[in-house]
Scaffold this motif. Structure first.
Motif, short mmCIF file in Angstrom:
data_model
loop_
_atom_site.label_atom_id
_atom_site.label_comp_id
_atom_site.label_asym_id
_atom_site.label_seq_id
_atom_site.Cartn_x
_atom_site.Cartn_y
_atom_site.Cartn_z
N LYS A 63 0.84 -1.21 0.00
CA LYS A 63 0.00 0.00 0.00
C LYS A 63 0.87 1.25 0.00
N LYS B 244 2.65 1.59 -3.26
CA LYS B 244 1.71 1.53 -4.40
C LYS B 244 2.13 0.45 -5.40
N LYS C 60 9.27 4.50 -3.10
CA LYS C 60 8.53 3.98 -4.25
C LYS C 60 9.15 2.66 -4.67
#
Length: 545
Positions: free
Chosen positions: A106, A109, A165
Motif C-alpha cells: 500500500k 503503491k 517507491k
C-alpha cells in the motif's frame, strides 16, 4: 668493579650469544618451512600419506575434527541464518499489516505482480556476481572477504527502509543480491578444504539446519516487530529492514575476527598445532583445495567449463529450485490465505513447515553418516516426496490438506540440498576450480529465484494459483529426471565415497584412522557403462570436475 676491557669482552660475548640465537631461530624457521612444504605434497604419495595418518588414533582424529566442528558449525551457521533471514524477509513483510495503509504494498503503491519482481531482481544480481565474488575468496582471504560481504549487505538491508517507491526497493534488492553474492559458495569452498567428501553430508546437513531455523526466526521477528508499527512514525516493515540490517552490520565484525581461513594459514595457528594442521590437510582427497594453491588458475576454470558434469549438476539444481523457490516465495501468503488465524498470528503458522525441515535435515545428517546407500539414491526419495506434495497443491482444495502439503513440501525441499551439495563436493578439483564451480552453479541455479516468484501472476489467482503450482510441479519432475541422469554420470565416484565412508566407520570402531580415500584423478571403476563415456578432467585426470 669491572674494567672497561671486561665490559667489552662481556658485550662481545653477549653479541655472540644473541647472534647464535638469531641463527638458531632462523634455521628452525627454515626447517619448519621446509617441513611444511614437504607435507603439502604428502597426499600425492599414498604410502607416505598412509604412514603419516596411521600415527593418529581414532580418538585423536575425533578430537581434532571436533575442534574444527566447534569453530565452523556455530559461526558459519549463524552466518547462513542471517543471510537467509535478510534474503527472505520480503516474503514475511508482504503480509505484515496486510490490507492496512501501513502494508508495504500500500505504501509503495505496488501490485502483486510488481512485488514479485523484488524476488526476481535479487536473483538476477546473484547470477551475475556469484562466480566473480567467489574467485576473489582466496585472493583476499575468507575472513576478510566474508566480513566485507556482511558489512555491505547489512548497510543495504537497512537502507531498504528508506524506500519511498517501488523503484527504490528494486534498486536496493539488486544491490543486496550483488553484495551478498559469494557468501554461500564461499563457505562451501572453505568446507572442501577442511572436510573429506564422505563427511560433507553431515557437515552440510547441519549447515542447512540453520537455513530452516531462519524460516522460524524470520516468522518470529516479523511477528514481534509487527507490534512496532507506527513507532516514531515508521511502519513495521521499515523496522524489519532497519533492525535486521543493523544486526548484520554488527555481525560483520564477528565474522572478521573469528572466521578461519585455510588449514595451514597463519590464522589457524590460534586453534591448531602444526601437526594438527598437517593432519587436517593430509587426510583430504587428492583433489581438495590446499592452503598452498595459487590464488587463481585459468587451467582449472577451463577444465570445469569443458566437462559435462558442471552442466548436469547445474541443470539438476536449477530445475528443483524452479519448483522450490515458488513454494518458499509464496509460502507466507498461502498460509495467510488459508484463514486459520488472523493477523499477526498468521506468522506463527510458518514455524511448523520450517521445524519439520530441521527434523528432516538432522535425519539426513544421521542417515548419510551410516552410508547405507549412495547419496543420489537418497536424493531420489526426497524428490519423489517433493513431487507428490506439489501435485497435491493443484489437485486438492481442503485447507488442512494444503497446509500439510506445505509442511511436507518444505521439509523435502530443504532436505534436498544437504545430500546434493555433499554429492557435488566429491567431484571438485583445486582451489580455483572449486571456487569457480560452486560460484557458477550457485549463481545459475538462482534462476529459480528469478522465475519462481513470476509463477504467481494475478491472472492465476482465481483458483488459488493451481496453475502456478502445476508449473512448479512440472519443473520438479524434470529435476527428478535430471538428478537421475547426474547420478549415472557420477555412479563410480559416488560408490567410492560410500565405500570409503564405510571404511572410515569401521576404522573408528577399531580405534584407528582410515588411511584410504576416494580416487578423483584416476577414479575406480565399479560400474561399466556403454552409454555415456567419462572424459578426462583437469590436467588429463580421469574424472569429471
Amino acid at each position: 668493579m669491572s674494567s672497561s676491557k671486561d665490559i667489552e669482552v662481556s658485550t662481545a660475548s653477549s653479541d655472540i650469544v644473541v647472534n647464535q640465537d638469531v641463527a638458531t631461530e632462523a634455521r628452525q624457521k627454515a626447517n619448519n618451512k621446509a617441513s611444511r612444504a614437504n607435507i603439502v605434497h604428502l597426499r600425492d604419495d599414498p604410502e607416505a600419506k598412509a604412514a603419516f595418518l596411521s600415527t593418529f588414533t581414532a580418538d585423536e582424529e575425533k578430537r581434532i575434527m571436533r575442534k574444527v566442528d566447534k569453530i565452523f558449525f556455530l559461526l558459519t551457521g549463524m552466518m547462513y541464518l542471517i543471510k537467509q533471514v535478510d534474503q527472505n524477509n520480503t516474503t514475511n513483510i508482504r503480509v505484515l499489516q496486510v490490507g492496512q495503509p501501513s502494508n508495504i504494498m500500500k505504501e509503495l503503491k505496488m501490485s502483486s505482480n510488481e512485488y514479485n519482481w523484488i524476488g526476481s531482481i535479487y536473483g538476477i544480481a546473484y547470477i551475475i556476481f556469484e562466480a566473480p565474488s567467489n574467485l576473489l575468496l582466496k585472493r583476499f582471504a575468507p575472513h576478510n572477504w566474508q566480513a566485507r560481504i556482511f558489512l555491505t549487505w547489512g548497510i543495504i538491508t537497512a537502507c531498504q527502509a528508506a524506500s519511498q517507491k517501488r523503484n527504490d526497493l528494486y534498486a536496493m534488492r539488486f544491490l543486496l543480491g550483488m553484495f551478498e553474492a559469494g557468501m554461500f559458495p564461499g563457505l562451501l569452498a572453505q568446507f572442501q578444504a577442511w572436510y573429506r567428501p564422505d563427511e560433507m553430508g553431515r557437515v552440510i546437513a547441519y549447515f542447512f539446519c540453520w537455513s530452516a531455523v531462519s524460516g522460524m526466526v524470520s516468522a518470529l521477528l516479523a511477528y514481534a516487530i509487527s507490534y512496532m508499527n507506527g513507532i516514531v512514525g515508521l511502519s513495521a516493515w521499515r523496522w524489519v529492514y532497519i533492525l535486521e540490517g543493523l544486526a548484520t552490520i554488527l555481525f560483520s565484525g564477528v565474522v572478521w575476527y573469528y572466521l578461519p581461513d585455510w588449514p595451514k594459514s597463519e590464522r589457524s595457528n590460534r586453534w591448531f598445532t602444526e601437526r594438527e594442521q598437517e593432519f587436517i590437510e593430509t587426510r583430504l582427497p587428492e583433489s581438495a583445495p590446499m592452503t598452498s594453491d595459487p590464488n587463481f588458475s585459468s587451467k582449472e576454470i577451463k577444465g570445469v567449463l569443458g566437462e559435462w558434469l558442471i552442466w548436469s549438476f547445474m541443470l539438476s539444481q536449477t530445475l528443483v529450485n524452479l519448483g522450490g523457490y515458488a513454494l518458499t516465495w509464496y509460502l507466507p501468503t498461502i498460509i495467510t490465505n488459508l484463514g486459520f488465524v488472523g493477523l499477526p498470528r498468521n506468522q506463527l503458522l510458518l514455524i511448523p513447515p520450517f521445524a519439520a525441515a530441521v527434523v528432516g535435515l538432522l535425519f539426513s545428517a544421521w542417515f548419510m553418516e551410516r552410508a547405507w546407500i549412495v547419496r543420489p539414491a537418497y536424493i531420489m526419495f526426497i524428490l519423489s516426496g517433493m513431487v507428490i506434495c506439489f501435485v497435491l497443491f493443484f489437485t486438492i482444495s481442503n485447507r488442512t490438506g494444503i497446509y500439510i502439503a506445505c509442511v511436507l513440501g518444505n521439509l523435502f525441499y530443504q532436505s534436498y540440498f544437504s545430500p546434493f551439495w555433499a554429492w557435488r563436493s566429491a567431484t571438485l578439483i583445486g582451489s580455483t576450480g572449486t571456487a569457480f564451480t560452486l560460484g557458477l552453479q550457485s549463481g545459475i541455479a538462482q534462476l529459480g529465484g528469478v522465475v519462481g516468484p513470476q509463477l504467481f501472476q494475478s491472472k492465476w489467482a482465481h483458483n488459488g494459483y493451481k496453475t502456478s503450482f502445476a508449473i512448479a510441479a512440472a519443473f520438479t519432475i524434470a529435476g527428478w529426471v535430471s538428478n537421475l541422469w547426474t547420478w549415472w554420470l557420477t555412479r563410480n565416484t559416488e560408490y567410492d565415497v560410500m565405500r570409503v565412508r564405510r571404511l572410515a566407520n569401521q576404522a573408528r570402531k577399531e580405534g584407528r584412522t582410515n588411511t584410504e580415500d576416494i580416487k578423483i584423478f584416476e577414479e575406480r571403476q565399479f560400474y561399466e557403462g556403454k552409454g555415456l563415456k567419462r572424459t578426462k578432467g583437469v590436467g588429463g585426470s580421469g574424472n569429471d570436475v
